[in-house]
Design a protein around this motif. Structure first.
Motif, PDB file in Angstrom:
ATOM      1  N   ALA A   1       0.826  -1.206   0.000  1.00  0.00           N
ATOM      2  CA  ALA A   1       0.000   0.000   0.000  1.00  0.00           C
ATOM      3  C   ALA A   1       0.864   1.261   0.000  1.00  0.00           C
ATOM      4  CB  ALA A   1      -0.908   0.001   1.222  1.00  0.00           C
ATOM      5  N   VAL A   2       0.242   2.367  -0.358  1.00  0.00           N
ATOM      6  CA  VAL A   2       0.910   3.665  -0.312  1.00  0.00           C
ATOM      7  C   VAL A   2       0.163   4.568   0.660  1.00  0.00           C
ATOM      8  CG1 VAL A   2       1.789   3.530  -2.672  1.00  0.00           C
ATOM      9  CG2 VAL A   2      -0.452   4.562  -2.242  1.00  0.00           C
ATOM     10  N   ASP A   3       0.828   5.624   1.074  1.00  0.00           N
ATOM     11  CA  ASP A   3       0.159   6.599   1.923  1.00  0.00           C
ATOM     12  C   ASP A   3      -0.617   7.586   1.048  1.00  0.00           C
ATOM     13  OD1 ASP A   3       1.975   8.416   0.867  1.00  0.00           O
ATOM     14  OD2 ASP A   3       3.303   8.341   2.607  1.00  0.00           O
ATOM     15  N   ARG A   4      -1.200   8.577   1.690  1.00  0.00           N
ATOM     16  CA  ARG A   4      -2.036   9.517   0.959  1.00  0.00           C
ATOM     17  C   ARG A   4      -1.257  10.346  -0.058  1.00  0.00           C
ATOM     18  NH1 ARG A   4      -7.357  10.928   1.563  1.00  0.00           N
ATOM     19  NH2 ARG A   4      -7.723  13.034   0.791  1.00  0.00           N
ATOM     20  N   SER A   5       0.080  10.367   0.068  1.00  0.00           N
ATOM     21  CA  SER A   5       0.904  11.093  -0.915  1.00  0.00           C
ATOM     22  C   SER A   5       1.252  10.214  -2.104  1.00  0.00           C
ATOM     23  CB  SER A   5       2.188  11.594  -0.248  1.00  0.00           C
ATOM     24  OG  SER A   5       3.148  10.557  -0.177  1.00  0.00           O
ATOM     25  N   GLY A   6       0.977   8.936  -1.981  1.00  0.00           N
ATOM     26  CA  GLY A   6       1.286   8.034  -3.090  1.00  0.00           C
ATOM     27  C   GLY A   6       2.592   7.279  -2.924  1.00  0.00           C
ATOM     28  N   ALA A   7       3.259   7.434  -1.786  1.00  0.00           N
ATOM     29  CA  ALA A   7       4.556   6.782  -1.573  1.00  0.00           C
ATOM     30  C   ALA A   7       4.403   5.521  -0.736  1.00  0.00           C
ATOM     31  CB  ALA A   7       5.524   7.739  -0.879  1.00  0.00           C
ATOM     32  N   VAL A   8       5.228   4.503  -1.048  1.00  0.00           N
ATOM     33  CA  VAL A   8       5.308   3.367  -0.147  1.00  0.00           C
ATOM     34  C   VAL A   8       6.225   3.744   1.010  1.00  0.00           C
ATOM     35  CG1 VAL A   8       5.000   1.690  -2.017  1.00  0.00           C
ATOM     36  CG2 VAL A   8       7.324   2.281  -1.259  1.00  0.00           C
ATOM     37  N   ASP A   9       6.038   3.039   2.097  1.00  0.00           N
ATOM     38  CA  ASP A   9       6.940   3.162   3.227  1.00  0.00           C
ATOM     39  C   ASP A   9       7.990   2.064   3.072  1.00  0.00           C
ATOM     40  OD1 ASP A   9       7.842   3.640   5.998  1.00  0.00           O
ATOM     41  OD2 ASP A   9       6.890   1.693   6.351  1.00  0.00           O
ATOM     42  N   ALA A  10       9.273   2.444   3.104  1.00  0.00           N
ATOM     43  CA  ALA A  10      10.330   1.464   2.819  1.00  0.00           C
ATOM     44  C   ALA A  10      10.280   0.298   3.803  1.00  0.00           C
ATOM     45  CB  ALA A  10      11.701   2.139   2.855  1.00  0.00           C
ATOM     46  N   GLU A  11      10.015   0.596   5.053  1.00  0.00           N
ATOM     47  CA  GLU A  11       9.962  -0.492   6.040  1.00  0.00           C
ATOM     48  C   GLU A  11       8.757  -1.392   5.785  1.00  0.00           C
ATOM     49  OE1 GLU A  11      10.347   1.030  10.019  1.00  0.00           O
ATOM     50  OE2 GLU A  11      12.128   2.177   9.436  1.00  0.00           O
ATOM     51  N   GLY A  12       7.668  -0.744   5.420  1.00  0.00           N
ATOM     52  CA  GLY A  12       6.480  -1.535   5.090  1.00  0.00           C
ATOM     53  C   GLY A  12       6.734  -2.425   3.885  1.00  0.00           C
ATOM     54  N   TYR A  13       7.433  -1.870   2.909  1.00  0.00           N
ATOM     55  CA  TYR A  13       7.766  -2.673   1.721  1.00  0.00           C
ATOM     56  C   TYR A  13       8.637  -3.853   2.142  1.00  0.00           C
ATOM     57  CZ  TYR A  13       8.426  -3.551  -3.255  1.00  0.00           C
ATOM     58  OH  TYR A  13       8.401  -4.118  -4.494  1.00  0.00           O
ATOM     59  N   ALA A  14       9.622  -3.574   2.984  1.00  0.00           N
ATOM     60  CA  ALA A  14      10.554  -4.627   3.401  1.00  0.00           C
ATOM     61  C   ALA A  14       9.821  -5.756   4.121  1.00  0.00           C
ATOM     62  CB  ALA A  14      11.641  -4.035   4.300  1.00  0.00           C
ATOM     63  N   ARG A  15       8.765  -5.416   4.839  1.00  0.00           N
ATOM     64  CA  ARG A  15       8.028  -6.464   5.555  1.00  0.00           C
ATOM     65  C   ARG A  15       7.308  -7.416   4.614  1.00  0.00           C
ATOM     66  NH1 ARG A  15       7.210  -2.277   9.250  1.00  0.00           N
ATOM     67  NH2 ARG A  15       5.237  -1.644   8.310  1.00  0.00           N
ATOM     68  N   ALA A  16       7.114  -6.983   3.367  1.00  0.00           N
ATOM     69  CA  ALA A  16       6.448  -7.865   2.395  1.00  0.00           C
ATOM     70  C   ALA A  16       7.388  -8.927   1.845  1.00  0.00           C
ATOM     71  CB  ALA A  16       5.873  -7.031   1.259  1.00  0.00           C
ATOM     72  N   LEU A  17       8.693  -8.732   2.052  1.00  0.00           N
ATOM     73  CA  LEU A  17       9.669  -9.705   1.519  1.00  0.00           C
ATOM     74  C   LEU A  17       9.536 -11.029   2.253  1.00  0.00           C
ATOM     75  CD1 LEU A  17      12.699  -7.260   1.293  1.00  0.00           C
ATOM     76  CD2 LEU A  17      11.665  -8.445  -0.650  1.00  0.00           C
ATOM     77  N   ARG A  18       9.561 -12.107   1.472  1.00  0.00           N
ATOM     78  CA  ARG A  18       9.417 -13.440   2.057  1.00  0.00           C
ATOM     79  C   ARG A  18      10.536 -14.332   1.535  1.00  0.00           C
ATOM     80  NH1 ARG A  18       3.063 -14.542   0.652  1.00  0.00           N
ATOM     81  NH2 ARG A  18       4.086 -16.035  -0.757  1.00  0.00           N
ATOM     82  N   PRO A  19      10.745 -15.453   2.188  1.00  0.00           N
ATOM     83  CA  PRO A  19      11.787 -16.373   1.684  1.00  0.00           C
ATOM     84  C   PRO A  19      11.505 -16.851   0.258  1.00  0.00           C
ATOM     85  CG  PRO A  19      11.107 -16.989   3.910  1.00  0.00           C
ATOM     86  CD  PRO A  19      10.171 -15.923   3.475  1.00  0.00           C
ATOM     87  N   ASP A  20      10.231 -16.879  -0.124  1.00  0.00           N
ATOM     88  CA  ASP A  20       9.907 -17.372  -1.462  1.00  0.00           C
ATOM     89  C   ASP A  20       9.661 -16.238  -2.455  1.00  0.00           C
ATOM     90  OD1 ASP A  20       7.525 -16.451  -0.412  1.00  0.00           O
ATOM     91  OD2 ASP A  20       6.317 -18.063  -1.315  1.00  0.00           O
ATOM     92  N   THR A  21      10.094 -15.026  -2.104  1.00  0.00           N
ATOM     93  CA  THR A  21       9.887 -13.906  -3.025  1.00  0.00           C
ATOM     94  C   THR A  21      10.838 -14.021  -4.210  1.00  0.00           C
ATOM     95  OG1 THR A  21       9.212 -12.492  -1.188  1.00  0.00           O
ATOM     96  CG2 THR A  21       9.815 -11.404  -3.258  1.00  0.00           C
ATOM     97  N   ALA A  22      10.271 -14.109  -5.398  1.00  0.00           N
ATOM     98  CA  ALA A  22      11.087 -14.228  -6.610  1.00  0.00           C
ATOM     99  C   ALA A  22      11.554 -12.859  -7.086  1.00  0.00           C
ATOM    100  CB  ALA A  22      10.289 -14.921  -7.708  1.00  0.00           C
ATOM    101  N   LEU A  23      10.700 -11.861  -6.915  1.00  0.00           N
ATOM    102  CA  LEU A  23      10.996 -10.544  -7.470  1.00  0.00           C
ATOM    103  C   LEU A  23      10.177  -9.486  -6.742  1.00  0.00           C
ATOM    104  CD1 LEU A  23      12.358  -8.876  -9.837  1.00  0.00           C
ATOM    105  CD2 LEU A  23      10.234  -9.248 -11.110  1.00  0.00           C
ATOM    106  N   ALA A  24      10.794  -8.314  -6.583  1.00  0.00           N
ATOM    107  CA  ALA A  24      10.079  -7.150  -6.060  1.00  0.00           C
ATOM    108  C   ALA A  24      10.126  -6.058  -7.122  1.00  0.00           C
ATOM    109  CB  ALA A  24      10.740  -6.658  -4.771  1.00  0.00           C
TER     110      ALA A  24
END
Lengths: 511, 511
Positions: free
Chosen positions: B119-142
């Motif tokens: 998700a993004v905030d009201r300005s349209g930006a992702v939060d880097a830490e929030g993005y990092a939390r989406a990373l998983r051991p089986d993540t092929a690509l971000a």
């Protein structure tokens, strides 16, 4: 410079250049936008589509612009086979299709589909009835080029299309080489083409899908070009492509007749001027501008290089001019000689004088190349039997029982005149009494086209009529060129067997 | 005419035009051929690749030219996910990526992959830490864009790239909007871009795959561009693309500062000149040339049309200007108003006077459009409570128990001033005592953006402070615009529930 490789890419037609320049000013905006620049771009796109559809002979809404002919083929085959997935997973192609078709077929097979490759005759044409026999109840799609890109032979598209129609199978026609000359006749279902083959710019292909043909675009969704060609429209190039297609069509009848005369002259004169040449492709049912021939005992890369030095840009299906080290799949499928192969494809407008100059230059160039690779003395005539230590009495003429046991035991190095610029080791072409029933053994392992054939030609005279020569070679071209040499020189090709390295090719001297 | 839609397609840079013209003469031949014309084409292609690689900040052999930015994204995502298939089948994207990324993600999910949309905030930006939390051991690509194409907000690419690097996951950056301004900083693994966004020609994209990144090209094999971009190279356009990238980069620092001032002025002046406007996107971390705002009570299509008539070409993320009838997914992900949306994206070189003229013209245009769609009188200020038969005493403020039971029983037609050019039926916005605890019901079923919000605004004054209004609407934009209206006007959005048709949106009057 004489550019004789229009089948790869034709120089830009003046109308294409004009169209491109005009559309750079008026057609850079997004045609899906509502504002003035977008509406102008949309009008240009619509007009280009109308023009192209008229030239193809299809409806406006059946034609989309792709980013290349290759993409049109890839996406056409993927979409058509996916659209008929429930019917079955069988694809038919001819063995001489463009690599974009054959690579699509490989991909289809890798994903579990079945592929039938329909063979061609020695002229490069499929037999329509033979093609029809490949049709099956589970055939999802059939593909056939309108004319071959390497030898110019036209295919019986209308007859094949009719057989496909009767079987309820869509036919995709790769019309890349012919669309500039004429529409494709017959009841085909899909058509692909490429603008830079007719003098349009690079970056534009056509994909036509007739109404009623099931089609499921593959890849990520994209709204442009009816969902059939992803990415922002390359509008200036599309405008140029359509305008130049119309322009070349207006000149096609006259120019086809003129080029056909020039290529007919090459077809007739080259074998008269250069010994040991095979002109390939159908002499009648062919494209106006393409003529292809192969020269025995000639290294294709050197020949192209020397022709380039003499001011002629041509291409070749010889193995040594490609990155894959295998001869052209087209020549292979036709079963014709691949060494010293030259494709001449004349761009519209080629002056007759350029062709005459080519005919003046070619004999000397070929002679020079043959001398460099150590072609047999007196090439053009069978070598006379020598008085050397030939395998006299070896006349059984059967394949050796176990050619893998053969070793080039008594080979002696007989270097060609100037082998320095050729890959591979020394020539080992001396006669030998091997265990193969007395055949004379030529070891050409590690040597590349045209050396194996040259070594064979050098020693054939060393065995008596009825005697055999066994050539050991690991160059892919040998598989094609040794039989082709036998056919050209009236010797008997007895077959091939695997050897420790490469293969063993057995030849019996007949004359 | 003032063309303010560079984020869709920038007009051709003069250097691109020159490069294209020069390469039309020298670069039409096949760069894989050995003859003179082919060698010249190869040199041009190599030089263009060097230039582009230098601008990107990558190695020569890491960059291939594709036929569009969309193709670069499609093929980049397909190749990178396939190359890491053994690691897993999880893909991360942000919710505001370009449609080429999101469509690739849909395709990936349809083929059995898992997709996380950050998700993004009201300005349209992702939060880097929030993005990092989406990373998983089986993540092929971000995947993460460098900056957003609709609102200009820059993403924290370097921080996200670092998190990806630490997790061993490759990051693909869609740099389409920013590459003309600067290289993308950080340890990204793949990058895609599109030449016509920086003033290059259409028909050219870039795909960069860093050495060491596993990459398995999908689709049929093709030898061109390292096997990563099928089809004959569009060389004149490639030459033009590379030359113009270098040219715009040379002007980037100065021009970025100048455009940033112009867009800052629009950001500041538009809300002062036009009532009920929301300027969206990050005010600081943003691209130099993009500014986006939305106007309450405005039909986006009419606004674009009127601006076009006044000489301004802009785009919009409003639902009524797209073929899908849904508002821009970017505005939706940001949770901001979508009605009357205008994106200004200034091409380099835009004169300040054109911006001033836009600021002169806009207020009158918006007023005119509002009048046409029957915006509430005195728009710009909360409507005063009327003395009409409001649902007095309805102050529970909770969501209705069962809004699907609501019927627009006592609606009376109160037509807007000039509704003739809007789709849908008559306005039914009269207050009603429904079963929903006394909420005033507005029936906007069948009415399109911006009518539901207009009807809400018209009646909010008819309920007392603390009272509620229930809006029935089946236009997709209402889901976004009713909450956005509440936020802008200081009213309380209580939620949405499904209704017989469309949805029921409940709003409590706060002031």
């Amino acid at each position: 410079m004489s550019y004789f490789d229009a089948a790869s890419a034709a120089p830009l037609h003046p109308v294409a250049r004009q169209g491109l320049l005009a559309a750079l000013d008026d057609g850079w905006a997004d045609p899906s936008r509502l504002y003035r620049e977008g509406r102008r771009a949309r009008m240009l796109l619509d007009a280009a589509r109308e023009t192209a559809a008229e030239a193809v002979g299809c409806r406006f809404d059946e034609l989309v612009f792709t980013s290349s002919g290759t993409r049109a083929v890839h996406d056409g085959i993927a979409g058509a086979t996916a659209g008929r997935r429930r019917v079955g997973r069988h694809l038919i192609v001819s063995s001489v299709e463009h690599s974009s078709v054959l690579h699509s077929a490989e991909r289809y097979a890798a994903a579990g589909g079945a592929v039938t490759e329909v063979a061609v005759d020695r002229s490069g044409a499929v037999d329509a009835e033979g093609y029809a026999r490949a049709l099956r109840p589970d055939t999802a799609l059939a593909c056939l080029q309108s004319a071959n890109h390497e030898v110019g032979t036209e295919q019986p598209v209308a007859a094949v299309a009719e057989a496909c129609r009767a079987a309820g199978v869509p036919l995709l026609v790769d019309a890349a080489q012919s669309l500039g000359w004429a529409p494709v006749a017959g009841a085909w279902s899909l058509l692909a083409a490429s603008a830079h083959k007719w003098g349009g710019p690079a970056g534009v292909g056509l994909l036509v899908v007739r109404k009623g043909v099931r089609f499921a675009p593959q890849g990520p969704a994209d709204e442009r070009e009816s969902g059939r060609a992803a990415g922002f429209e390359n509008l200036p190039a599309i405008v140029a492509a359509a305008a130049s297609l119309r322009a070349v069509r207006a000149e096609a009848a006259r120019e086809a007749a003129r080029l056909r005369e020039l290529t007919a002259r090459i077809r007739a004169r080259v074998p008269a001027l250069v010994p040991d040449v095979e002109v390939v492709g159908d002499p009648e049912r062919r494209l106006p501008g393409i003529v292809t021939f192969s020269c025995l005992y000639v290294d294709g890369e050197t020949l192209l290089h020397e022709l380039d030095r003499a001011g002629f840009s041509v291409s070749s299906g010889s193995s040594c001019t490609s990155s894959t080290l295998t001869p052209s799949h087209v020549l292979r499928a036709m079963g014709v000689l691949s060494e010293g192969n030259v494709r001449i494809s004349l761009p519209p407008g080629t002056p007759a004088e350029e062709v005459e100059r080519f005919l003046d230059v070619l004999p000397g160039v070929v002679t020079g190349v043959r001398e460099r690779v150590g072609a047999p003395v007196g090439a053009g005539h069978p070598a006379a039997p020598s008085a050397g230590p030939a395998a006299a009495g070896a006349d059984d003429g059967t394949s050796p029982d176990s050619p893998t046991d053969l070793s080039p035991s008594s080979s002696t190095g007989t270097s060609p005149d100037s082998p320095g610029d050729l890959p591979g080791g020394s020539v080992s072409g001396a006669p030998a009494e091997g265990p193969a029933g007395g055949a004379l053994v030529v070891d050409a392992l590690g040597r590349r086209c045209p050396i194996p054939v040259i070594e064979l030609a050098k020693v054939i005279g060393d065995v008596p009529v009825g005697g055999t020569v066994l050539v050991l070679a690991d160059d892919e071209a040998a598989r094609l060129d040794i039989p082709a040499w036998c056919e050209m020189r009236g010797q008997a090709y007895l077959g091939e067997e695997p050897a420790d390295q490469g293969s063993a090719y057995l030849v019996r001297r007949v004359s």
